[in-house]
Design an enzyme around this catalytic site. Sequence first.
Site, PDB file in Angstrom:
ATOM      1  NE  ARG A 157      35.272  13.104 -15.637  1.00  0.00           N
ATOM      2  CZ  ARG A 157      35.110  11.989 -14.918  1.00  0.00           C
ATOM      3  NH1 ARG A 157      34.023  11.834 -14.168  1.00  0.00           N
ATOM      4  NH2 ARG A 157      36.021  11.034 -14.958  1.00  0.00           N
TER       5      ARG A 157
ATOM      6  CG  HIS B  24      39.325  19.412 -16.443  1.00  0.00           C
ATOM      7  ND1 HIS B  24      38.142  18.710 -16.321  1.00  0.00           N
ATOM      8  CD2 HIS B  24      40.288  18.463 -16.569  1.00  0.00           C
ATOM      9  CE1 HIS B  24      38.380  17.421 -16.385  1.00  0.00           C
ATOM     10  NE2 HIS B  24      39.677  17.242 -16.526  1.00  0.00           N
TER      11      HIS B  24
END
Length: 303
Positions: A155, A249
Site C-alpha cells: 500500500r 493502488h
Amino acid sequence: MFLARFIQYIKFEKRYSPHTVSAYESDLDQFTRFLNNPGNATVAPEPIITHPDQISYHDIRNWMVELIDQKLTARSVNRKMATLRKYFKFLLQEGVITQNPTSKIRSQKIPKHLPVVVEGESLAKMLDDDKIFSDDFPGLRDKLVVEMLFGTGMRLAELLGLKDSDINDYEGTLKVLGKRNKERIIPINTELRILLGRYSELKKSENFHNNSLTLIVTNKGADAYPKLIYLIVQKYLSNISTQNKRSPHVLRHTFATSLLNNGADLNSIKELLGHANLSATQIYTHNSVERLKSIYKQAHPKA
C-alpha cells in the site's frame, strides 16, 4: 474533553497510524459541527450538546442522511459511521455513556466494482526501457517507486513507512508494517534487489543534510509524502494507460491480478497483500474470470 481522551487512546494505546488518527479527528469534528448546527455543519457555533449521553440514534441517523444528501459515496459514509462506532464503544467502556447510540446504525451497501488494473506485460516493458527513467537520483527514485508498488503489492502508506533497515538484501525480502501495525515479510525479485542497491548507493552519494532513515525520499532528501508518490505513478502510467485512474493502488491491483493470472493461489496472494481475510482477496478472481471470457470469445468458434 471526551474527544481528546479518545484521540489519545487510539494514538497511544491502539497505536493507529497518523493518517488514521487524522481521519478520525476530522470525522468527529464534522459530526460535532453537525450536531451543534445541523443547518450549516461548516460553521462552528456555540455548543448545544455538551455531553455524549445527549446524543441519540436519531442524531447519528440524521447525519448519515445529510452525508448521503451531500452525494458522499457509500464507502465514505460507512467509514464515518465506523469512526462513530469506535468512539461510542470507547465511551461505553469508559463508563461515560450507558447506551451505544450507534448500535442500530446499519452500513450502506457498497456496489461492487472490479479493481482497476493496467496490463502487466506493458508495465514490465516500460520498467525495462532505459529511455523512460533518467539516470540521476530523481529518475532512479521514480523507477524504484513504481517497481516497489508493482513488484510487492504494498500500500501507499506502507511504502512511505519503509525504512532502509527494512530491506534484507541477504534474504531477498523486505519487512512491511501494514494496517493495525501488523508486520509481514514480502519477497523481492533479483531486479528489484539490484535496483535497491543502486538507489541506496546514489542516495548516500547525494549527501543529503537530514540523513533520513526513510527509504523513499524527495529530491532534497526529506521523507517522501503521498502526493509525490501519486505524481510519480501518474506520470509513468500515462505512458501505457489512457484510463483516468492511475494511482498507487492500481499497481497493487495489478500485482495481485498478475499473480492470480499466472497461477498463484488466493491464500498466498492474501498473505502478500496483508489482507485480514480471504474475502478481500477474492475480488481479484472476477478480473481473471473476465479475462477468461475475453479469451473464450476471441478463440472459440461458437463464442
